[in-house]
Design an enzyme around this catalytic site. Structure first.
Site, short mmCIF file in Angstrom:
data_model
loop_
_atom_site.label_atom_id
_atom_site.label_comp_id
_atom_site.label_asym_id
_atom_site.label_seq_id
_atom_site.Cartn_x
_atom_site.Cartn_y
_atom_site.Cartn_z
N TYR A 1 -2.74 -1.20 4.82
CA TYR A 1 -3.37 0.06 4.44
C TYR A 1 -3.69 0.99 5.62
CZ TYR A 1 -3.96 -2.40 0.01
OH TYR A 1 -3.74 -3.09 -1.15
N ASN B 1 -5.52 7.84 -6.79
CA ASN B 1 -5.12 6.50 -6.35
C ASN B 1 -5.93 5.54 -7.22
OD1 ASN B 1 -4.62 4.03 -5.24
ND2 ASN B 1 -4.76 4.72 -3.11
N ASP C 1 -5.37 6.16 -20.94
CA ASP C 1 -5.63 7.08 -22.06
C ASP C 1 -6.31 8.35 -21.56
OD1 ASP C 1 -4.46 5.39 -23.89
OD2 ASP C 1 -6.34 4.45 -24.50
N HIS D 1 -0.18 5.86 -3.90
CA HIS D 1 -0.51 4.55 -3.34
C HIS D 1 -0.21 4.59 -1.86
CE1 HIS D 1 -1.22 2.68 -7.23
NE2 HIS D 1 -0.20 3.42 -7.67
N ILE D 2 -1.15 4.12 -1.08
CA ILE D 2 -0.99 4.15 0.38
C ILE D 2 0.15 3.22 0.80
CG2 ILE D 2 -2.16 3.54 2.55
CD1 ILE D 2 -4.81 4.35 1.02
N SER D 3 0.16 2.03 0.22
CA SER D 3 1.21 1.06 0.55
C SER D 3 2.41 1.27 -0.37
CB SER D 3 0.66 -0.37 0.36
OG SER D 3 0.27 -0.58 -0.99
N ARG E 1 2.19 -5.86 -8.56
CA ARG E 1 1.72 -4.55 -8.06
C ARG E 1 2.71 -3.43 -8.38
NH1 ARG E 1 -2.86 -4.97 -4.93
NH2 ARG E 1 -3.16 -6.99 -3.97
O1 CA2 Z 1 -1.58 1.05 -1.76
C1 CA2 Z 1 -2.53 1.49 -2.43
O2 CA2 Z 1 -3.04 2.58 -2.23
C2 CA2 Z 1 -3.13 0.63 -3.54
O3 CA2 Z 1 -3.41 1.48 -4.64
C3 CA2 Z 1 -4.41 0.02 -3.02
C4 CA2 Z 1 -5.08 -0.92 -4.04
C5 CA2 Z 1 -4.10 -1.98 -4.50
O4 CA2 Z 1 -4.70 -2.77 -5.54
C6 CA2 Z 1 -2.82 -1.36 -5.02
O5 CA2 Z 1 -1.91 -2.39 -5.38
C7 CA2 Z 1 -2.18 -0.46 -3.98
C8 CA2 Z 1 -6.32 -1.63 -3.54
C9 CA2 Z 1 -6.85 -1.17 -2.24
C10 CA2 Z 1 -8.22 -1.61 -2.03
O6 CA2 Z 1 -8.31 -2.78 -1.29
C11 CA2 Z 1 -8.46 -2.66 0.06
C12 CA2 Z 1 -8.19 -3.75 0.78
C13 CA2 Z 1 -8.31 -3.68 2.13
C14 CA2 Z 1 -8.71 -2.55 2.76
C15 CA2 Z 1 -8.99 -1.47 2.02
C16 CA2 Z 1 -8.86 -1.50 0.66
#
Ligand code: CA2
Length: 149
Positions: A24, A74, A87, A100-102, A112
């Site tokens: 991330y 997000n 909904d 999504h960041i990743s 995912r």
């Molecule tokens: O890549 C993304 O932006 C995601 O939406 C981030 C979500 C994840 O469940 C999605 O699959 C992809 C969760 C991010 C939150 O968890 C964190 C973990 C470590 C550091 C920061 C946030």
């Protein structure tokens, strides 16, 4: 009246920059907000930037945002199970970009890749880091400015 644009962040994104930097990155959600604010200011738009860990709060914000100029979301973990968020997104009248960041398609956990909420989005940006937010806002604000010169 200025255009309202919402950037809504789902669960655990308040921890951005604190864990799993290899996935991330190292920037915090406050950095994402600064980036979004600079884009919104350039277009003279009003930015509403929020994060929640509670599904009901996300739904209430989506109701509030229904007739905004656009929504960047997000959904984080809400993407995978929250039918009520889907909904609420479907009830929105404005364009929606899911960010999504990743890169969900490079993640080892294949579940995912199956975002429920993406079905309600105009488009999806995945894997461009926090730049995805900037690009999503540019798209929405360019589109809105063209329609309301
Ligand atoms: O890549 C993304 O932006 C995601 O939406 C981030 C979500 C994840 O469940 C999605 O699959 C992809 C969760 C991010 C939150 O968890 C964190 C973990 C470590 C550091 C920061 C946030």
């Amino acid at each position: 009246m200025s255009s309202r644009i919402y950037v809504l962040n789902g669960p655990n994104l308040d921890l951005l920059g604190e864990r799993e930097p290899q996935i991330y990155g190292t920037q915090s959600l406050a950095d994402v907000e600064k980036l979004c604010l600079s884009v919104a200011q350039r277009y003279g738009a009003q930015l509403l930037f929020r994060q929640t860990n509670a599904e009901h709060e996300m739904i209430a914000w989506l109701h509030e945002a229904r007739r905004a100029a656009g929504i960047v979301i997000n959904p984080a973990g809400f993407a995978y199970h929250a039918v009520a968020v889907l909904d609420a997104l479907r009830a929105c009248e404005c364009p929606i970009i899911e960010v999504h960041i990743s890169n969900l398609y490079r993640r080892e956990e294949h579940w995912r890749q199956h975002s429920l909420s993406a079905a309600a989005a105009t488009g999806v940006i995945t894997g461009l880091g926090i730049e995805g937010y900037r690009l999503a806002l540019e798209y929405l604000l360019l589109r809105h400015t063209a329609a309301h010169p």
